[in-house]
Design an enzyme around this catalytic site. Structure first.
Site, short mmCIF file in Angstrom:
data_model
loop_
_atom_site.label_atom_id
_atom_site.label_comp_id
_atom_site.label_asym_id
_atom_site.label_seq_id
_atom_site.Cartn_x
_atom_site.Cartn_y
_atom_site.Cartn_z
N LYS A 1 34.93 46.96 45.75
CA LYS A 1 35.18 46.65 47.07
C LYS A 1 35.53 47.89 47.85
O LYS A 1 35.34 47.93 48.99
CB LYS A 1 36.05 45.56 47.20
CG LYS A 1 35.51 44.07 46.90
CD LYS A 1 34.20 43.83 47.37
CE LYS A 1 33.76 42.54 46.78
NZ LYS A 1 32.34 42.20 47.64
N SER B 1 36.75 43.51 50.64
CA SER B 1 38.02 42.68 50.11
C SER B 1 39.26 43.71 50.60
O SER B 1 39.25 44.87 50.27
CB SER B 1 37.96 42.21 48.86
OG SER B 1 39.09 41.76 48.47
N TYR C 1 36.78 44.92 40.44
CA TYR C 1 36.54 44.13 41.65
C TYR C 1 37.12 45.21 42.72
O TYR C 1 36.46 45.41 43.83
CB TYR C 1 37.27 42.97 41.74
CG TYR C 1 36.96 42.09 42.91
CD1 TYR C 1 35.63 41.49 43.20
CD2 TYR C 1 37.84 41.88 43.67
CE1 TYR C 1 34.99 40.41 44.03
CE2 TYR C 1 37.55 41.07 44.95
CZ TYR C 1 36.24 40.43 45.18
OH TYR C 1 36.09 39.77 46.14
#
Length: 243
Positions: A157, A140, A153
């Site tokens: 990533k 991401s 998150y």
């Protein structure tokens, strides 16, 4: 790589980017091994049928080591080999660091980073033996530049980027390629839940002035599977947001 009749294993393929990726490979004539924690819904089954997909669906949790071992075995045995592995399964548990529960940090890391590691580890010896394999990991843009409220998150990533480059180096001598896709803001159930004002604010930060689509991300997976001279790369799909 010619994708017709190639076996493609996609985790988290019941909806969103995973489902779009499955349909994109189906249209290339690939044979699919799909995965989710719950069965495919009727809409996805219909889309696969309309695409003429040859597929098998396996229920399994990529965050659980025993489940991954069984999932990897069943996925390989489904067609006798795997040509492409797409590590797509992922979750979010967003909150500012001060209020983030340790359990939410651990769970996101477990699914988004540990899961891909476990699957690659489970399949790498077989890829080495067949001297081929294309691995595509979903990263991401927040793994590249961070984002408030997404420490877990973003960390997962960013870890995917490091994992991808390491696997690419380790696998190259055996003909194994590993790349990552880093989507930006993609139209999805998650973005649809945002207020119109928030969505407009996001779009203003994107040079192309729109959200991306799951199909545009899926087409990048097709490219990375097909191009035999691309490895260790992170393909950013964000409409120019991170320029």
């Amino acid at each position: 790589m010619e994708l017709k009749d190639k076996v493609v294993f996609i985790t988290g393929s019941t909806r969103g980017i995973g489902a779009a990726t499955a349909l994109a490979f189906a249209k290339q004539g690939s044979r699919l091994v799909l995965n989710g924690r719950h069965d495919l819904d009727d809409d996805m089954k219909q889309k696969l049928e309309e695409a003429g997909a040859d597929y098998k669906f396996l229920i399994g949790d990529v965050a659980d080591e025993e489940s991954v071992a069984q999932l990897a075995k069943e996925a390989w045995d489904a067609y006798g080999h795997i040509d492409v592995l797409v590590n797509n399964a992922g979750i979010t548990r967003d909150r500012l660091i001060g209020g983030m529960k340790v359990a939410d940090f651990d769970q996101v890391i477990a699914v988004n980073l540990r899961g891909p590691f476990l699957l690659i580890k489970a399949l790498i010896k077989k890829f080495n033996k067949q001297r081929s394999g294309a691995i595509i990991n979903l990263a991401s843009v927040v793994g590249l530049h961070g984002n408030a409220g997404q420490a877990n998150y973003s960390a997962s990533k960013a870890g995917i980027v490091g994992l991808t480059k390491t696997v690419a180096r380790e696998g190259a001598m055996r003909g194994i390629r590993c790349n990552a896709i880093a989507p930006g803001m993609i139209a999805s159930d998650m973005t649809a839940a945002l207020s119109e004002r928030v969505q407009e604010g996001i779009v203003e930060q994107i040079p192309l002035k729109r959200l991306g689509t799951v199909d545009e991300v899926a087409q990048c997976a097709i490219f990375l599977a097909q191009n035999d001279y691309v490895t260790g790369q992170v393909l950013v799909v964000d409409g120019g947001m991170t320029i």
